[in-house]
Design an enzyme around this catalytic site. Structure first.
Site, PDB file in Angstrom:
ATOM      1  N   GLY A  14       0.639  -1.320   0.203  1.00 54.39           N
ATOM      2  CA  GLY A  14       0.125   0.117  -0.173  1.00 54.39           C
ATOM      3  C   GLY A  14       0.958   0.738  -0.493  1.00 54.39           C
ATOM      4  CB  ALA A  15       0.719   4.197  -2.151  1.00 54.39           C
ATOM      5  CE  LYS A  17      -1.026   7.283  -1.368  1.00 47.70           C
ATOM      6  NZ  LYS A  17      -2.069   6.832  -1.406  1.00 47.70           N
ATOM      7  NE  ARG A  75       5.682  -2.225  -4.888  1.00 45.88           N
ATOM      8  CZ  ARG A  75       4.039  -2.635  -4.609  1.00 45.88           C
ATOM      9  NH1 ARG A  75       3.612  -2.144  -3.783  1.00 45.88           N
ATOM     10  NH2 ARG A  75       2.991  -3.438  -5.383  1.00 45.88           N
ATOM     11  CB  CYS A  98      -6.682  -3.873  -3.899  1.00 48.71           C
ATOM     12  SG  CYS A  98      -4.656  -4.014  -3.407  1.00 48.71           S
ATOM     13  CG  ASP A 101      -0.358   2.142  -5.948  1.00 46.24           C
ATOM     14  OD1 ASP A 101       0.702   1.828  -4.710  1.00 46.24           O
ATOM     15  OD2 ASP A 101      -1.127   1.553  -5.819  1.00 46.24           O
ATOM     16  CG  ASN A 114      -5.426   1.257  -6.825  1.00 42.07           C
ATOM     17  OD1 ASN A 114      -4.702   1.872  -6.032  1.00 42.07           O
ATOM     18  ND2 ASN A 114      -6.473   1.074  -6.739  1.00 42.07           N
TER      19      ASN A 114
HETATM   20  C1  RUB Z   1      -1.954  -1.852  -2.927  1.00 43.62           C
HETATM   21  C2  RUB Z   1      -3.053  -0.989  -3.450  1.00 43.62           C
HETATM   22  C3  RUB Z   1      -3.766  -0.259  -2.989  1.00 43.62           C
HETATM   23  C4  RUB Z   1      -2.841   1.834  -3.048  1.00 43.62           C
HETATM   24  C5  RUB Z   1      -2.991   2.686  -2.022  1.00 43.62           C
HETATM   25  O1  RUB Z   1      -1.316  -2.473  -3.980  1.00 43.62           O
HETATM   26  O2  RUB Z   1      -3.323  -0.913  -5.106  1.00 43.62           O
HETATM   27  O3  RUB Z   1      -5.008   1.047  -3.862  1.00 43.62           O
HETATM   28  O4  RUB Z   1      -1.202   1.156  -2.576  1.00 43.62           O
HETATM   29  O5  RUB Z   1      -2.974   2.202  -0.640  1.00 43.62           O
HETATM   30  P1  RUB Z   1      -0.028  -3.400  -3.631  1.00 43.62           P
HETATM   31  P2  RUB Z   1      -2.773   3.116   0.381  1.00 43.62           P
HETATM   32  O6  RUB Z   1      -0.183  -4.140  -2.470  1.00 43.62           O
HETATM   33  O7  RUB Z   1       0.397  -4.200  -4.640  1.00 43.62           O
HETATM   34  O8  RUB Z   1       0.811  -2.298  -2.386  1.00 43.62           O
HETATM   35  O9  RUB Z   1      -4.513   3.878   0.385  1.00 43.62           O
HETATM   36  O10 RUB Z   1      -2.823   2.497   1.542  1.00 43.62           O
HETATM   37  O11 RUB Z   1      -1.731   4.276   0.433  1.00 43.62           O
END
Ligand code: RUB
Length: 311
Positions: A19-20, A238, A61, A133, A202, A212
Site C-alpha cells: 500500500g502506497a 500521491k 517499488r 485490493c 498509488d 492503482n
Molecule cells: C496496493 C494498492 C492500493 C494503493 C493505495 O497495492 O493498489 O490501492 O497502494 O494504498 P499493493 P494506500 O498491495 O501492491 O501495494 O491507500 O494504503 O496508500
C-alpha cells in the site's frame, strides 16, 4: 547500506509492507533511522549518505510517487541544511533532519485523519460500498463512516495473486463493518447493487488519471455503465510530478511465479501490479483538503508539494 534499510527494501519488495502510504511511511522511517545510526564524520558526507539511501529506497517499488515525493523532500531539506551556516556539526544536522522527518510524518498522519472524515461523510446510509485490493486510505474512510454510525456494507475483491483483499476484509471485520469478500470476477455482478466504489491510489497523474491495483479500471468502467459513483481516496502526496511533461509512471510487473509457480511449457504469464484508469471515469478524489474533481488534483498537489511550473 545499513541492515535496517536493506530490511525495509526487502519488505517493500516482498509486499510484507504494502500500500502506497505504508510504503512511503516505512521508507521515511528507515531513512530517519539510517541518519540516526550514521557514522558520517562531516555534514557533507552525511548528506551524501542520505541521498544514496533515499535513492535505494525509492527504487524498491517503481510505481510509488508518495514515497518518492517524501524522500526527495528529505534530500532537498538535508541539502539546504548542509549548506547553511547554522549547521556546525554532524550531530546538529542529524537532530534537525530527525525533527523534520518526525514533523513530516506527523503532518501525513493529520492529513490522513482529515481525509478519512471527508471519505466517511461521502458514504451514504444503507449503502453497498465496493472496494479493491488493500488501501489503508480507503479503509480509513469506511472506518470513519462506521464511527459516524452509518449503516452500510462492503464487498471487497480477493485481488489475486497476492490476496490483499483478505487484508481489507480482516481489517473491516475487526472494525465491526459488514464485509463480504468476492472472487475478482464478481465485480460486474456486485456493481449492479452498489451505491459507491472507493479504491486507493498509488499515483495520480497531471491529467487526473489514477494508477492503482490491476482490476481498478474494470471497476471504474462498470461503475460508469451502472451509473455508480467511483472515488479514489488519495492524499495529495500521491501526485506524480514527472507526469507534468507527459512521462507515464512505469507500471510494475511482478514475478510470474506469483501467478503460477510451475506453469506447463509454452504458457506465458503476465503479472502487472497496477494499471491506469482515465480521469473521465473518476467522480472525485478524496483528499486531505476535501473531495475534488480529478481536474483539480494537479493544482492542489503542485501547491502542496511546492512545485513551481513557471520560474
Ligand atoms: C496496493 C494498492 C492500493 C494503493 C493505495 O497495492 O493498489 O490501492 O497502494 O494504498 P499493493 P494506500 O498491495 O501492491 O501495494 O491507500 O494504503 O496508500
Amino acid at each position: 547500506m545499513q541492515a535496517s534499510v536493506r530490511a525495509t527494501i526487502r519488505d517493500i519488495k516482498s509486499l510484507k509492507i504494502q500500500g502506497a502510504r505504508n510504503v512511503a511511511k516505512s521508507a521515511i522511517e528507515a531513512l530517519a533511522q539510517s541518519i540516526r545510526q550514521s557514522k558520517a564524520k562531516t555534514p557533507a558526507s552525511l548528506k551524501k549518505e542520505l541521498a544514496a539511501t533515499a535513492d535505494a529506497l525509492a527504487q524498491s517499488r517503481p510505481t510509488e510517487p508518495m514515497m518518492r515525493n517524501l524522500l526527495e523532500e528529505a534530500v532537498r531539506f538535508a541539502d539546504a541544511l548542509a549548506k547553511s551556516k547554522d549547521v556546525k556539526s554532524v550531530s546538529d544536522l542529524k537532530k534537525m533532519i530527525a525533527a523534520h522527518e518526525a514533523e513530516v510524518l506527523g503532518n501525513v498522519q493529520e492529513g490522513a485523519k482529515r481525509l478519512a472524515e471527508y471519505g466517511g461523510k461521502l458514504i451514504p446510509d444503507d449503502a453497498l460500498v465496493l472496494t479493491h485490493c488493500h488501501s489503508s486510505t480507503s479503509t480509513s474512510c469506511m472506518i470513519a463512516a462506521k464511527k459516524m454510525r452509518k449503516k452500510f456494507s462492503v464487498v471487497c475483491f480477493e485481488t489475486r495473486p497476492r490476496w490483499q483483499g483478505r487484508k481489507t476484509a480482516t481489517e473491516l471485520a475487526k472494525a465491526g463493518i459488514d464485509v463480504t469478500i468476492s472472487v475478482d470476477g464478481g465485480m460486474n455482478l456486485f456493481m449492479k447493487k452498489a451505491d459507491i466504489v472507493i479504491v486507493g491510489a498509488d499515483s495520480v497523474t497531471s491529467r487526473g488519471d489514477l494508477i492503482n491495483k490491476i482490476g481498478t479500471s474494470t471497476l471504474a468502467h462498470i461503475a460508469r455503465m451502472n451509473d455508480v459513483s467511483f472515488y479514489s481516496a488519495a492524499e495529495l502526496y500521491k501526485y506524480s510530478p514527472m507526469t507534468i511533461f507527459g512521462t507515464r509512471e512505469k507500471i510494475e510487473e511482478r514475478d510470474p511465479r506469483e501467478v503460477w509457480e510451475k506453469p506447463p511449457k509454452g504458457v506465458k504469464i503476465r503479472n502487472p501490479a497496477f494499471e491506469a484508469t482515465a480521469a473521465k471515469y473518476i467522480s472525485g478524489y478524496i483528499t486531505e483538503s476535501g473531495v475534488v474533481p480529478p481536474q483539480s488534483f494537479f493544482a492542489m498537489a503542485t501547491g502542496k508539494l511546492g512545485i513551481k511550473l513557471y520560474e
